[in-house]
Design a protein around this motif. Sequence first.
Motif, mmCIF file in Angstrom:
data_model
loop_
_atom_site.group_PDB
_atom_site.id
_atom_site.type_symbol
_atom_site.label_atom_id
_atom_site.label_comp_id
_atom_site.label_asym_id
_atom_site.label_seq_id
_atom_site.Cartn_x
_atom_site.Cartn_y
_atom_site.Cartn_z
ATOM 1 N N UNK A 34 -47.980 61.894 -74.490
ATOM 2 C CA UNK A 34 -47.822 61.421 -73.121
ATOM 3 C C UNK A 34 -49.130 61.543 -72.362
ATOM 4 N N UNK A 35 -49.893 62.589 -72.645
ATOM 5 C CA UNK A 35 -51.172 62.799 -71.957
ATOM 6 C C UNK A 35 -52.124 61.630 -72.214
ATOM 7 N N UNK A 36 -52.205 61.177 -73.447
ATOM 8 C CA UNK A 36 -53.085 60.046 -73.774
ATOM 9 C C UNK A 36 -52.612 58.772 -73.082
ATOM 10 N N UNK A 37 -51.296 58.550 -73.038
ATOM 11 C CA UNK A 37 -50.752 57.367 -72.375
ATOM 12 C C UNK A 37 -51.047 57.413 -70.874
ATOM 13 N N UNK A 38 -50.924 58.588 -70.263
ATOM 14 C CA UNK A 38 -51.227 58.736 -68.842
ATOM 15 C C UNK A 38 -52.694 58.454 -68.558
ATOM 16 N N UNK A 39 -53.579 58.918 -69.422
ATOM 17 C CA UNK A 39 -55.011 58.672 -69.236
ATOM 18 C C UNK A 39 -55.322 57.183 -69.257
ATOM 19 N N UNK A 40 -54.691 56.447 -70.157
ATOM 20 C CA UNK A 40 -54.911 54.998 -70.245
ATOM 21 C C UNK A 40 -54.423 54.321 -68.966
ATOM 22 N N UNK A 41 -53.241 54.699 -68.479
ATOM 23 C CA UNK A 41 -52.688 54.097 -67.260
ATOM 24 C C UNK A 41 -53.544 54.438 -66.041
ATOM 25 N N UNK A 42 -54.019 55.667 -65.948
ATOM 26 C CA UNK A 42 -54.877 56.050 -64.826
ATOM 27 C C UNK A 42 -56.181 55.280 -64.835
ATOM 28 N N UNK A 43 -56.753 55.098 -66.013
ATOM 29 C CA UNK A 43 -58.010 54.363 -66.136
ATOM 30 C C UNK A 43 -57.817 52.905 -65.712
ATOM 31 N N UNK A 44 -56.662 52.331 -66.032
ATOM 32 C CA UNK A 44 -56.385 50.927 -65.714
ATOM 33 C C UNK A 44 -56.098 50.710 -64.227
ATOM 34 N N UNK A 45 -55.392 51.658 -63.586
ATOM 35 C CA UNK A 45 -54.939 51.436 -62.217
ATOM 36 C C UNK A 45 -55.744 52.178 -61.157
#
Length: 104
Positions: A34-45
């Motif tokens: 989940x941490x990796x998925x959150x990092x990707x979403x934060x970077x995108x938005x």
Amino acid sequence: MRFAALVLVPSLVLVAGGGSQKKQSHRGGPVSTAKAAKEIAERETGGTALTARRVPLNGASGGWEVEVRMPKEERGWRCVIDADSHSVYTKDRIPNPKAPSRRR
């Protein structure tokens, strides 16, 4: 003349090597935390990811649904991250999720 050539060679090597940097890449395998998925979403938005949960997606590895809070906006984002490609599959506007409470 030889001195000028000796000075120019190192600078040419630096200039030639500067363009070979890769963009941010991912390590092999699907997004598994989940941490990796959150990092990707934060970077995108550009917001703060609050929750992440596994969801079925078009591939064998599935994906992650991440809710992102945008601190200075009225609306947040719900992103679906493709676990195989490490990229945002869909991005939808949602009412801004509540900020986590800070208890002491």
